[in-house]
Write an enzyme that holds these catalytic residues in place. Sequence first.
Site, PDB file in Angstrom:
ATOM      1  N   ASP A   1      34.118  38.453  33.355  1.00 50.27           N
ATOM      2  CA  ASP A   1      35.616  38.070  34.071  1.00 50.27           C
ATOM      3  C   ASP A   1      36.677  37.758  33.193  1.00 50.27           C
ATOM      4  O   ASP A   1      36.629  37.289  32.017  1.00 50.27           O
ATOM      5  CB  ASP A   1      35.282  37.045  35.105  1.00 50.27           C
ATOM      6  CG  ASP A   1      35.033  35.781  34.420  1.00 50.27           C
ATOM      7  OD1 ASP A   1      33.964  35.721  33.768  1.00 50.27           O
ATOM      8  OD2 ASP A   1      35.391  34.743  34.816  1.00 50.27           O
ATOM      9  N   GLU A   2      38.029  37.971  33.631  1.00 47.15           N
ATOM     10  CA  GLU A   2      38.960  37.429  33.282  1.00 47.15           C
ATOM     11  C   GLU A   2      39.334  37.621  31.751  1.00 47.15           C
ATOM     12  O   GLU A   2      39.728  36.690  30.835  1.00 47.15           O
ATOM     13  CB  GLU A   2      39.433  35.787  33.608  1.00 47.15           C
ATOM     14  CG  GLU A   2      39.746  35.741  34.909  1.00 47.15           C
ATOM     15  CD  GLU A   2      39.895  34.309  35.178  1.00 47.15           C
ATOM     16  OE1 GLU A   2      40.642  33.918  36.031  1.00 47.15           O
ATOM     17  OE2 GLU A   2      39.037  33.059  34.570  1.00 47.15           O
ATOM     18  N   VAL A   3      39.049  38.793  31.265  1.00 43.66           N
ATOM     19  CA  VAL A   3      39.343  39.294  29.959  1.00 43.66           C
ATOM     20  C   VAL A   3      41.199  39.330  29.855  1.00 43.66           C
ATOM     21  O   VAL A   3      41.557  40.217  30.391  1.00 43.66           O
ATOM     22  CB  VAL A   3      38.881  40.507  29.444  1.00 43.66           C
ATOM     23  CG1 VAL A   3      39.394  40.994  28.088  1.00 43.66           C
ATOM     24  CG2 VAL A   3      37.424  40.636  29.334  1.00 43.66           C
TER      25      VAL A   3
END
Length: 579
Positions: free
Chosen positions: A336-338
């Site tokens: 998640d959330e790169v």
Amino acid sequence: MDKNQIHGTAIFTLLSMAVMIFSSATLVQCAVINLWPKPRIVSWPLPLATLLSPKFKITSPNHRYLSTAVYRYLHLILTEHHHPLVIPTVNLTNGSVVQSLIVTIHDLSAPLVHGVNESYHLKIPSTGVEASLTAETAWGAMRGLETFSQLVWGNPSHVASGMEVWDWPIFEHRGVMLDTSRNFYNVEDILRMIGAMSGNKLNVFHWHITDSHSFPLLLPSEPGLADKGSYGPDMQYSPKDVTRIVQFGLEHGVRVLPEIDMPGHTGSWAKAYPEIVACANMFWWPAGYKWEDRLASEPGAGQLNPLNPKTYQVLKNVIRDVTMMFPEPFYHAGGDEVAPGCWKADPEIQEFLSKDGSLSEILEMFLNSTFPYIVSMNRTVVYWEDVLLDQTVRVNRSLLPPESTILQTWNDGPNNTKAIVSSGYRAIVSSADYYYLDCGHGSFIGNNSKYDQGNAGNTGTGDSWCGPFKTWQTIYNYDITYGLTEEEAKLVLGGEVALWSEQADPTVLDSRIWPRASAMAEAMWSGNRDEKGMKRYAEATDRLNEWRGRMVSRGIRAEPIQPLWCARNPGMCDTVNSS
């Protein structure tokens, strides 16, 4: 006959037996004895109770984990002497006291894995001295033992009689996610949470072990990650600790699903391996930067560099150690959330992008190198939804075959669940709008001008990105298959409430989770609607009050949902008007 056919046949047989009894008996809702989660079918023609013998015993087959559970429940049943908030309105029979509970298991060898049969049939006769509990597996028997324990109250102990319960869950995956990176939780805190999960018939502890803030897991092949990346030697989980937690979970019918988040949320890895982490130790959102150019979504920047070969040398050791420490067949690999800004800040990645490379290609390189290795360890890989649904950095579906991939959704409520299952993937639902337990407690960002708004500030969300606070009613009323076709709904494995720990630690653990997680537990087990299809949250209030009180007596510091007066005056705190 395969496992699913066997499971389906057992459920059909259980249901058929219940329907035959149900057709010849009056179904009484459990209004006088409050059970949580509410069983699927209860037959109780007359509200009767009898005494429980002080020498009550439980007889069951020998099973490594069930035998421990039987001992635990026997002690609980004999010593709890629960004092209900409202004394059950039952008639005490003149029959013999209940001397024993006989447990019968059809398949003692069934392991605790996703999809295991958790059904049970409980019978407490109005005459006679023996109650019976029949289950397909040891794990179903544990669920039945919990129900039996809730049917016992008072001193001397009374137990409901002339009752039969047929019970099984709607969803096979019913979990709690706890983040132990941002703040540390001692092993005892985790064990207490698992015990409470078992009482609520929840069966998956999703352990978000590592993140940018700390790396508390001590790995035999990579000890430097914890030695340098944890908050200190007293804030680490050793292999012995993990074994204890996994064992405790098995004794309570709770799987332990590990998550090692990557390639994002890995700033803590830089303490041991600075060369494989992009934008490590950089300020998360530099002055003058647009939000879309941030280096991280919150303080604590750092992402693994997929272009550095050493990244995969370290990762291979990490993945191998984690799969050896955790027997669970699911492996959560994060994803998640790169943050694009973080990778763009790395010189090596800058050069790759200057040659017409893309950020999505970099993520695809990463998954191409890690996903097959995790699968080779005989694991099904779980990712957060971002790997396919992120607007900027995502991979092609062809890289993640649905048969070995599960996606966990957290954004945009039912819409993202629909996007996942309509693409053929199995889904675990953790929609932030409903299931995030950390929401509504403000922001932890210092020097935040949003708070300097005088009387004109927007206090509706408390400056929490996912505010407002998710009440138990909000959680209870969420239908995780909303808007899905019948075939799509079959791909929803279940749900998880999530406690991220920016503003949580052991001092608030119990109250942040309970009894709100109990609300999801019932919705996942027997649903949030009555036999007429109407939402039953009003009826659930009294039962949840009672269950919260019982949890507190069992050492779980669950927060109250009403004044005690409401519990002792059922219905008087309801409303009959539209608000």
